[in-house]
Design a protein around this motif. Structure first.
Motif, PDB file in Angstrom:
ATOM      1  N   LEU A 195     -37.658   9.663 -20.713  1.00 34.00           N
ATOM      2  CA  LEU A 195     -37.685   8.527 -21.639  1.00 34.00           C
ATOM      3  C   LEU A 195     -37.519   9.011 -23.077  1.00 34.00           C
ATOM      4  N   ASP A 196     -38.178  10.124 -23.400  1.00 33.72           N
ATOM      5  CA  ASP A 196     -38.125  10.641 -24.782  1.00 33.72           C
ATOM      6  C   ASP A 196     -36.713  11.052 -25.197  1.00 33.72           C
ATOM      7  N   VAL A 197     -35.910  11.551 -24.217  1.00 30.71           N
ATOM      8  CA  VAL A 197     -34.556  11.984 -24.582  1.00 30.71           C
ATOM      9  C   VAL A 197     -33.535  10.844 -24.418  1.00 30.71           C
ATOM     10  N   GLY A 198     -34.012   9.661 -24.106  1.00 28.71           N
ATOM     11  CA  GLY A 198     -33.108   8.504 -24.098  1.00 28.71           C
ATOM     12  C   GLY A 198     -32.609   8.077 -22.731  1.00 28.71           C
ATOM     13  N   ILE A 199     -33.124   8.698 -21.661  1.00 32.51           N
ATOM     14  CA  ILE A 199     -32.753   8.238 -20.312  1.00 32.51           C
ATOM     15  C   ILE A 199     -33.486   6.918 -20.046  1.00 32.51           C
ATOM     16  N   THR A 200     -32.724   5.912 -19.615  1.00 28.12           N
ATOM     17  CA  THR A 200     -33.345   4.604 -19.336  1.00 28.12           C
ATOM     18  C   THR A 200     -33.201   4.228 -17.861  1.00 28.12           C
ATOM     19  N   THR A 201     -32.411   5.004 -17.107  1.00 32.09           N
ATOM     20  CA  THR A 201     -32.091   4.635 -15.732  1.00 32.09           C
ATOM     21  C   THR A 201     -32.770   5.607 -14.764  1.00 32.09           C
ATOM     22  N   PHE A 202     -33.461   5.061 -13.778  1.00 26.94           N
ATOM     23  CA  PHE A 202     -34.260   5.863 -12.848  1.00 26.94           C
ATOM     24  C   PHE A 202     -33.889   5.484 -11.418  1.00 26.94           C
ATOM     25  N   ASP A 203     -33.638   6.497 -10.592  1.00 28.98           N
ATOM     26  CA  ASP A 203     -33.202   6.250  -9.209  1.00 28.98           C
ATOM     27  C   ASP A 203     -34.212   6.831  -8.225  1.00 28.98           C
ATOM     28  N   THR A 204     -34.568   6.026  -7.221  1.00 27.78           N
ATOM     29  CA  THR A 204     -35.474   6.494  -6.180  1.00 27.78           C
ATOM     30  C   THR A 204     -35.022   5.865  -4.859  1.00 27.78           C
ATOM     31  N   GLY A 259     -21.898  -6.321 -16.345  1.00 25.73           N
ATOM     32  CA  GLY A 259     -22.347  -6.197 -17.734  1.00 25.73           C
ATOM     33  C   GLY A 259     -23.532  -5.248 -17.873  1.00 25.73           C
ATOM     34  N   LEU A 260     -23.921  -4.577 -16.771  1.00 21.83           N
ATOM     35  CA  LEU A 260     -25.104  -3.700 -16.808  1.00 21.83           C
ATOM     36  C   LEU A 260     -24.741  -2.332 -17.375  1.00 21.83           C
ATOM     37  N   LYS A 261     -25.436  -1.937 -18.467  1.00 27.25           N
ATOM     38  CA  LYS A 261     -25.215  -0.609 -19.044  1.00 27.25           C
ATOM     39  C   LYS A 261     -26.320   0.321 -18.546  1.00 27.25           C
ATOM     40  N   ILE A 262     -25.917   1.526 -18.171  1.00 20.96           N
ATOM     41  CA  ILE A 262     -26.912   2.508 -17.701  1.00 20.96           C
ATOM     42  C   ILE A 262     -26.732   3.816 -18.471  1.00 20.96           C
ATOM     43  N   SER A 263     -27.792   4.614 -18.530  1.00 22.02           N
ATOM     44  CA  SER A 263     -27.667   5.893 -19.247  1.00 22.02           C
ATOM     45  C   SER A 263     -26.816   6.821 -18.400  1.00 22.02           C
ATOM     46  N   GLU A 264     -25.831   7.476 -19.025  1.00 23.55           N
ATOM     47  CA  GLU A 264     -24.885   8.270 -18.230  1.00 23.55           C
ATOM     48  C   GLU A 264     -25.568   9.469 -17.572  1.00 23.55           C
ATOM     49  N   ILE A 265     -26.733   9.831 -18.086  1.00 22.54           N
ATOM     50  CA  ILE A 265     -27.564  10.775 -17.336  1.00 22.54           C
ATOM     51  C   ILE A 265     -28.758   9.970 -16.831  1.00 22.54           C
ATOM     52  N   THR A 266     -28.884   9.969 -15.522  1.00 21.55           N
ATOM     53  CA  THR A 266     -29.888   9.145 -14.849  1.00 21.55           C
ATOM     54  C   THR A 266     -30.844  10.095 -14.138  1.00 21.55           C
ATOM     55  N   TYR A 267     -32.114   9.735 -14.131  1.00 21.58           N
ATOM     56  CA  TYR A 267     -33.112  10.629 -13.536  1.00 21.58           C
ATOM     57  C   TYR A 267     -33.433  10.189 -12.100  1.00 21.58           C
ATOM     58  N   GLY A 268     -33.348  11.133 -11.163  1.00 24.73           N
ATOM     59  CA  GLY A 268     -33.663  10.830  -9.759  1.00 24.73           C
ATOM     60  C   GLY A 268     -34.843  11.661  -9.271  1.00 24.73           C
ATOM     61  N   ASN A 269     -35.634  11.092  -8.329  1.00 27.45           N
ATOM     62  CA  ASN A 269     -36.870  11.806  -7.952  1.00 27.45           C
ATOM     63  C   ASN A 269     -36.934  12.258  -6.487  1.00 27.45           C
ATOM     64  N   TRP A 270     -35.769  12.414  -5.847  1.00 23.66           N
ATOM     65  CA  TRP A 270     -35.721  12.936  -4.462  1.00 23.66           C
ATOM     66  C   TRP A 270     -36.285  14.356  -4.396  1.00 23.66           C
ATOM     67  N   ILE A 305     -34.110   0.230 -13.073  1.00 26.62           N
ATOM     68  CA  ILE A 305     -34.783   0.869 -11.937  1.00 26.62           C
ATOM     69  C   ILE A 305     -33.955   0.619 -10.673  1.00 26.62           C
ATOM     70  N   PHE A 306     -33.585   1.713 -10.019  1.00 21.67           N
ATOM     71  CA  PHE A 306     -32.729   1.636  -8.817  1.00 21.67           C
ATOM     72  C   PHE A 306     -33.509   2.145  -7.606  1.00 21.67           C
ATOM     73  N   THR A 307     -33.388   1.452  -6.474  1.00 24.70           N
ATOM     74  CA  THR A 307     -33.932   2.013  -5.233  1.00 24.70           C
ATOM     75  C   THR A 307     -32.989   1.714  -4.068  1.00 24.70           C
ATOM     76  N   LYS A 308     -33.400   2.141  -2.859  1.00 24.44           N
ATOM     77  CA  LYS A 308     -32.482   2.069  -1.711  1.00 24.44           C
ATOM     78  C   LYS A 308     -33.232   1.709  -0.423  1.00 24.44           C
ATOM     79  N   VAL A 309     -32.458   1.241   0.540  1.00 21.98           N
ATOM     80  CA  VAL A 309     -32.991   0.891   1.860  1.00 21.98           C
ATOM     81  C   VAL A 309     -32.073   1.434   2.945  1.00 21.98           C
ATOM     82  N   TYR A 310     -32.652   1.859   4.042  1.00 16.12           N
ATOM     83  CA  TYR A 310     -31.910   2.197   5.265  1.00 16.12           C
ATOM     84  C   TYR A 310     -32.851   2.889   6.265  1.00 16.12           C
ATOM     85  N   TRP A 311     -33.401   4.046   5.837  1.00 16.66           N
ATOM     86  CA  TRP A 311     -34.177   4.837   6.788  1.00 16.66           C
ATOM     87  C   TRP A 311     -35.590   4.307   6.975  1.00 16.66           C
ATOM     88  N   PRO A 312     -36.225   4.665   8.084  1.00 15.38           N
ATOM     89  CA  PRO A 312     -37.607   4.207   8.298  1.00 15.38           C
ATOM     90  C   PRO A 312     -38.573   4.854   7.313  1.00 15.38           C
TER      91      PRO A 312
END
Ligand code: NDP
Length: 322
Positions: A41-50, A10-21, A77-84
């Motif tokens: 945020l100003d243009v309506g992006i609500t989903t952020f990936d790091t 049921g989770l809705k995300i903005s189809e354009i998502t901002y990533g900070n790699w 807010i999305f994040t990830k795990v694996y590398w040191p």
């Protein structure tokens, strides 16, 4: 901005998502990073990936700081795990229960939040029993520290095995995060059909092939100042993987008349292209300055007609990796 459901959830995300790699904590200064987040945020992006590993944890801190004061319920807010990250100890890597729990707690602290909306396995860990990994993810879900679970760059077979275990344990994998663009289509034959069957969406990284599909790298011309291809902190090596392929920049320039016909920029066309795939929930877009976000977000309003999709394939021909 349009929103799409992430997998069979049921989770809705903005189809354009901002990533900070490669940007936050590395290529760009913190005030530019904050300006990019605020522009998003100003243009309506609500989903952020790091990820914990981006800029060796600093990217999470910069994002957390930039999002301070925002209404938490209005963000994903999305994040990830694996590398040191940080000093390397023998347990500081992979998807063991120990590393997952320690990394998750570090990420929450740096992001300044009690929970992340999506917690992702950055890669598959061949050394840890999958049962152990999925059990740890399930515990994070039950503790409310991760609302949903995703994976990144797992094969179709690995995704199927993970989903089977997750389902037995009372939760689900809802997303897969692979590389996908006009130039890089390796997920199409196996990962996409498997995910469609299992109720999993793609959140695709490098939809602009790291800026290459914007058309700014021209054959024989100097690299544009300030672009990722000139970023010696790490970005340049990644862009070169595309730029060094024979004939690639020439073919990309040949896409320009198609973008002109659509009345949009090449960057917008590249993002709109990935969003035409029904299994894609979001294009995960990076930016080194706010103006790029303002330009890119307009891709959300574009549909590329079938005839032009075919012309794109004809132009790119064998430079596409499948
Ligand atoms: P993109 O293909 O969107 O490339 C973004 C870069 O392209 C920007 O930083 C900028 O670089 C350039 N750019 C953006 N917009 C424009 C424009 N309008 N005109 C010209 N140049 C433009 O994606 P990324 O490679 O940045 O990846 C996006 C996100 O995907 C990451 O932040 C991360 O969240 C995720 N990711 C996940 C991975 C994984 O393993 N799961 C791996 C890699 C990324 P510049 O201006 O410096 O040239």
């Amino acid at each position: 901005m349009k929103f799409r459901y992430l997998g069979n959830s049921g989770l809705k995300i903005s189809e354009i998502t901002y990533g900070n790699w490669l940007t936050h904590g590395s290529q760009v200064e913190n005030d530019t990073a904050t300006a990019c987040v605020h522009a998003a945020l100003d243009v309506g992006i609500t989903t952020f990936d790091t990820a914990d590993v981006y800029a060796n944890t600093v990217a999470e801190e910069v994002l957390g700081e930039a999002l301070k004061g925002q209404r938490r319920e209005s963000l994903e807010i999305f994040t990830k795990v694996y590398w040191p990250t940080g000093p390397k100890g023998h347990n500081d890597c992979g998807l063991s229960r120990k590393h997952i729990m320690e990394s998750a707690h570090g990420s929450l602290r740096r992001l300044g939040t009690d929970y992340v909306d999506l917690y992702q396995a950055h890669r598959f860990d061949v050394e840890t029993p999958l049962e152990e990994t999925m059990q740890a993810f399930g515990d994070l879900v039950r503790q409310g520290k991760a609302l949903y679970i995703g994976v990144s760059e797992w094969t179709a077979e690995q995704i199927r095995a993970g989903q089977e275990l997750a389902t037995q344990m009372g939760f689900r994998i809802i997303s897969s995060q692979p590389q996908y663009s006009m130039l890089w289509r390796v997920i199409e034959p196996e990962v996409v059909p498997t995910c469609q069957e299992l109720g999993i969406s793609q959140i695709v990284w490098s939809p602009m092939a790291q800026g290459v599909l914007s058309g700014k790298y021209k054959p024989g011309a100097p690299l544009p100042a300030g672009s990722r291809a000139t970023d010696e902190k790490g970005g340049a090596d990644f862009v070169r993987r595309f730029l060094d392929r024979e004939g690639l920049v020439e073919r990309v320039q040949d896409l320009r008349p198609i973008a002109d016909e659509l009345g949009i920029s090449m960057a917008q066309m590249a993002i709109a292209w990935v969003l035409q795939n029904d299994n894609v929930a979001a294009a995960l877009v990076g930016a080194s300055r706010p103006e790029q976000i303002i330009e890119n977000v307009k891709a959300s309003d574009v549909t590329i007609p079938a005839e032009l999709m075919t012309r794109i394939d004809e132009v790119l021909g064998d430079v596409v990796v499948r």
